[in-house]
Design a protein around this motif. Sequence first.
Motif, PDB file in Angstrom:
ATOM      1  N   ARG A  37      -8.859  10.287   2.398  1.00  0.00           N
ATOM      2  CA  ARG A  37     -10.242  10.627   2.763  1.00  0.00           C
ATOM      3  C   ARG A  37     -10.398  10.650   4.290  1.00  0.00           C
ATOM      4  NH1 ARG A  37     -14.788   8.336   4.282  1.00  0.00           N
ATOM      5  NH2 ARG A  37     -13.942   6.221   4.370  1.00  0.00           N
ATOM      6  N   LEU A  38      -9.856   9.643   4.928  1.00  0.00           N
ATOM      7  CA  LEU A  38     -10.018   9.532   6.389  1.00  0.00           C
ATOM      8  C   LEU A  38      -9.304  10.652   7.145  1.00  0.00           C
ATOM      9  CD1 LEU A  38      -9.559   5.655   6.758  1.00  0.00           C
ATOM     10  CD2 LEU A  38     -11.617   6.941   7.365  1.00  0.00           C
ATOM     11  N   THR A  39      -8.272  11.226   6.538  1.00  0.00           N
ATOM     12  CA  THR A  39      -7.519  12.288   7.231  1.00  0.00           C
ATOM     13  C   THR A  39      -7.852  13.672   6.659  1.00  0.00           C
ATOM     14  OG1 THR A  39      -5.627  12.003   5.751  1.00  0.00           O
ATOM     15  CG2 THR A  39      -5.558  10.774   7.826  1.00  0.00           C
ATOM     16  N   GLY A  40      -8.912  13.738   5.879  1.00  0.00           N
ATOM     17  CA  GLY A  40      -9.310  15.028   5.296  1.00  0.00           C
ATOM     18  C   GLY A  40      -8.192  15.634   4.440  1.00  0.00           C
ATOM     19  N   GLY A  41      -7.399  14.762   3.808  1.00  0.00           N
ATOM     20  CA  GLY A  41      -6.331  15.231   2.917  1.00  0.00           C
ATOM     21  C   GLY A  41      -5.035  15.577   3.642  1.00  0.00           C
ATOM     22  N   LYS A  42      -5.053  15.558   4.968  1.00  0.00           N
ATOM     23  CA  LYS A  42      -3.846  15.969   5.730  1.00  0.00           C
ATOM     24  C   LYS A  42      -2.726  14.938   5.699  1.00  0.00           C
ATOM     25  CE  LYS A  42      -4.002  17.474   9.908  1.00  0.00           C
ATOM     26  NZ  LYS A  42      -4.473  17.436  11.322  1.00  0.00           N
ATOM     27  N   GLY A  43      -3.093  13.675   5.615  1.00  0.00           N
ATOM     28  CA  GLY A  43      -2.096  12.606   5.679  1.00  0.00           C
ATOM     29  C   GLY A  43      -1.809  12.198   7.109  1.00  0.00           C
ATOM     30  N   VAL A  44      -1.023  11.151   7.256  1.00  0.00           N
ATOM     31  CA  VAL A  44      -0.726  10.606   8.581  1.00  0.00           C
ATOM     32  C   VAL A  44       0.665  11.052   9.029  1.00  0.00           C
ATOM     33  CG1 VAL A  44      -2.214   8.599   8.188  1.00  0.00           C
ATOM     34  CG2 VAL A  44       0.222   8.433   7.669  1.00  0.00           C
ATOM     35  N   ASP A  45       0.897  10.957  10.332  1.00  0.00           N
ATOM     36  CA  ASP A  45       2.201  11.354  10.874  1.00  0.00           C
ATOM     37  C   ASP A  45       3.264  10.291  10.601  1.00  0.00           C
ATOM     38  OD1 ASP A  45       1.555  13.875  12.570  1.00  0.00           O
ATOM     39  OD2 ASP A  45      -0.059  12.469  13.020  1.00  0.00           O
TER      40      ASP A  45
ATOM     41  N   VAL B  98       4.965  -4.616   5.042  1.00  0.00           N
ATOM     42  CA  VAL B  98       4.560  -5.373   3.848  1.00  0.00           C
ATOM     43  C   VAL B  98       5.547  -5.114   2.699  1.00  0.00           C
ATOM     44  CG1 VAL B  98       2.704  -5.671   2.160  1.00  0.00           C
ATOM     45  CG2 VAL B  98       2.158  -5.508   4.592  1.00  0.00           C
ATOM     46  N   GLY B  99       6.004  -3.872   2.569  1.00  0.00           N
ATOM     47  CA  GLY B  99       7.128  -3.589   1.680  1.00  0.00           C
ATOM     48  C   GLY B  99       6.765  -3.360   0.230  1.00  0.00           C
ATOM     49  N   LYS B 100       7.112  -4.333  -0.596  1.00  0.00           N
ATOM     50  CA  LYS B 100       7.049  -4.152  -2.050  1.00  0.00           C
ATOM     51  C   LYS B 100       5.705  -3.600  -2.549  1.00  0.00           C
ATOM     52  CE  LYS B 100       8.173  -6.819  -6.159  1.00  0.00           C
ATOM     53  NZ  LYS B 100       8.530  -8.157  -6.646  1.00  0.00           N
ATOM     54  N   THR B 101       4.598  -4.157  -2.063  1.00  0.00           N
ATOM     55  CA  THR B 101       3.295  -3.775  -2.620  1.00  0.00           C
ATOM     56  C   THR B 101       2.695  -2.520  -1.977  1.00  0.00           C
ATOM     57  OG1 THR B 101       2.203  -5.263  -1.062  1.00  0.00           O
ATOM     58  CG2 THR B 101       2.683  -6.151  -3.253  1.00  0.00           C
ATOM     59  N   THR B 102       3.279  -2.014  -0.909  1.00  0.00           N
ATOM     60  CA  THR B 102       2.666  -0.897  -0.181  1.00  0.00           C
ATOM     61  C   THR B 102       3.552   0.348  -0.074  1.00  0.00           C
ATOM     62  OG1 THR B 102       3.471  -1.995   1.814  1.00  0.00           O
ATOM     63  CG2 THR B 102       1.137  -2.248   1.310  1.00  0.00           C
ATOM     64  N   PHE B 103       4.850   0.182  -0.263  1.00  0.00           N
ATOM     65  CA  PHE B 103       5.813   1.238   0.055  1.00  0.00           C
ATOM     66  C   PHE B 103       5.522   2.549  -0.708  1.00  0.00           C
ATOM     67  CE2 PHE B 103       9.867   3.362  -0.911  1.00  0.00           C
ATOM     68  CZ  PHE B 103      10.289   3.651   0.377  1.00  0.00           C
ATOM     69  N   ASP B 104       5.400   2.478  -2.026  1.00  0.00           N
ATOM     70  CA  ASP B 104       5.277   3.706  -2.831  1.00  0.00           C
ATOM     71  C   ASP B 104       4.056   4.532  -2.417  1.00  0.00           C
ATOM     72  OD1 ASP B 104       7.540   3.285  -4.269  1.00  0.00           O
ATOM     73  OD2 ASP B 104       6.522   2.255  -5.921  1.00  0.00           O
ATOM     74  N   LYS B 105       2.933   3.846  -2.291  1.00  0.00           N
ATOM     75  CA  LYS B 105       1.710   4.576  -1.927  1.00  0.00           C
ATOM     76  C   LYS B 105       1.790   5.108  -0.503  1.00  0.00           C
ATOM     77  CE  LYS B 105      -1.574   2.762  -5.170  1.00  0.00           C
ATOM     78  NZ  LYS B 105      -2.885   2.169  -5.384  1.00  0.00           N
ATOM     79  N   GLY B 106       2.521   4.408   0.337  1.00  0.00           N
ATOM     80  CA  GLY B 106       2.691   4.861   1.721  1.00  0.00           C
ATOM     81  C   GLY B 106       3.338   6.237   1.774  1.00  0.00           C
ATOM     82  N   LEU B 107       4.258   6.488   0.872  1.00  0.00           N
ATOM     83  CA  LEU B 107       4.918   7.807   0.866  1.00  0.00           C
ATOM     84  C   LEU B 107       3.928   8.915   0.503  1.00  0.00           C
ATOM     85  CD1 LEU B 107       8.258   6.941  -0.977  1.00  0.00           C
ATOM     86  CD2 LEU B 107       7.935   7.256   1.478  1.00  0.00           C
ATOM     87  N   ASN B 108       2.898   8.555  -0.262  1.00  0.00           N
ATOM     88  CA  ASN B 108       1.927   9.567  -0.724  1.00  0.00           C
ATOM     89  C   ASN B 108       0.905   9.949   0.341  1.00  0.00           C
ATOM     90  OD1 ASN B 108       3.203   9.368  -3.155  1.00  0.00           O
ATOM     91  ND2 ASN B 108       1.730   7.916  -4.026  1.00  0.00           N
ATOM     92  N   ILE B 109       0.883   9.217   1.456  1.00  0.00           N
ATOM     93  CA  ILE B 109      -0.142   9.525   2.470  1.00  0.00           C
ATOM     94  C   ILE B 109       0.473  10.111   3.736  1.00  0.00           C
ATOM     95  CG2 ILE B 109      -1.855   7.863   1.666  1.00  0.00           C
ATOM     96  CD1 ILE B 109      -0.776   6.025   3.968  1.00  0.00           C
ATOM     97  N   LEU B 110       1.768  10.439   3.664  1.00  0.00           N
ATOM     98  CA  LEU B 110       2.399  11.065   4.828  1.00  0.00           C
ATOM     99  C   LEU B 110       2.205  12.571   4.786  1.00  0.00           C
ATOM    100  CD1 LEU B 110       5.696   9.001   4.921  1.00  0.00           C
ATOM    101  CD2 LEU B 110       4.092   9.214   6.831  1.00  0.00           C
ATOM    102  N   ARG B 111       2.019  13.181   5.932  1.00  0.00           N
ATOM    103  CA  ARG B 111       1.990  14.641   6.004  1.00  0.00           C
ATOM    104  C   ARG B 111       3.394  15.157   5.703  1.00  0.00           C
ATOM    105  NH1 ARG B 111       5.266  15.744  10.336  1.00  0.00           N
ATOM    106  NH2 ARG B 111       4.875  14.660  12.294  1.00  0.00           N
TER     107      ARG B 111
END
Length: 322
Positions: A200-208, A214-227
């Motif tokens: 939402r914050l990146t208008g769907g573009k994702g981050v650079d 943090v690792g285990k609890t954040t890694f998978d979703k982190g891949l989904n928010i990359l441009r």
Amino acid sequence: MKAIQVKQVGGPEAMELVDLPIPQPKANEAVVKLSTAGVNFIDVYNREGRYKTPLPFVLGQEGAGVVTAVGADAKSVKAGDHVAWTGQLGSYAEYAAIPADRLVPIPKGVSERDAAAAMLQGMTAHYLSHTTYPLKRGETALIHAAAGGVGLLLVQMAHNLGARVIGTVSTEEKAKLARAAGADDIILYTQSDFEAETKRLTGGKGVDVVYDSVGKTTFDKGLNILRPRGMMVLFGGSSGAVPPFDLIALSQKGSLYITRPTLAHYTATREELMGRSSAVFDMIAKGKLKLRIEHAYPLAEAQQAHRDLEGRKTTGKLLLIP
Ligand code: NDP
């Protein structure tokens, strides 16, 4: 001398206050009388045995103090020098013997306490933002645990480089600190879904770039928010290690890059160690990098320092005073 030793790996109770002889320098070493030791998450990994270390050992990978003795071949320092270091075990103690070429001089304008606080986390924030993924003006970075020790420093450096910073934190208090450090947007990732919020914050573009400690609890979703062709920088596992990973996901999610860096490889040569530590000390001396020292515990309270760090209670830096 007093020191915190681990004889058997385990929980915080595995740390014992013991009396040991003051170390003598080998030919390439200098002995430093510590005024301050830094507490870092890597100390927890050493203590637990997640990173294997021959037993028994004195904990701690960061310190500052005054040189008291030098070995015959240790030409880069002399008795009386004010120095700091990281990456060598043994700093939870009154004295430590350290290879002289891993010691850096503390410049005027930086206290020993600040030097001890900045060596590991400051140089980590520096290599992540300046070398692993060198941030450019106008780029967007997502920084997890943005009010943590590395987090608060990385937020400041990313902000100073002109990037837009989205930080994740677990509490409102931590949100305030991360905002004050320069984060543009904060997500309370214990209350809302950081993947949806970042989109939402990146208008769907994702981050650079995602800087993930943090690792285990954040890694998978982190891949989904990359441009597309963005970079995942996984540099820690405060919530646990990331399980084995199928590389085809990188292709499916946008030809992503991924790296798992560590400070030792970004300060491997004397030249790089001196360059990076000077850059960080310079930022501190000029007021461009503010250190938040949350608490300085007496050496004997090392167990409590670890309980606080692992309990997600802390923000900024924890120190031990021998
Ligand atoms: P922090 O001060 O960042 O403490 C860890 C933070 O992680 C907590 O405050 C918490 O912030 C967050 N966190 C999220 N989930 C958990 C969990 N389940 N248990 C505990 N904490 C959790 O520590 P440091 O700054 O010392 O280190 C941060 C990370 O960076 C560590 O993983 C460390 O190993 C790594 N590191 C890696 C280096 C490298 O070169 N690769 C060098 C230096 C550090 P919140 O409450 O906001 O979620």
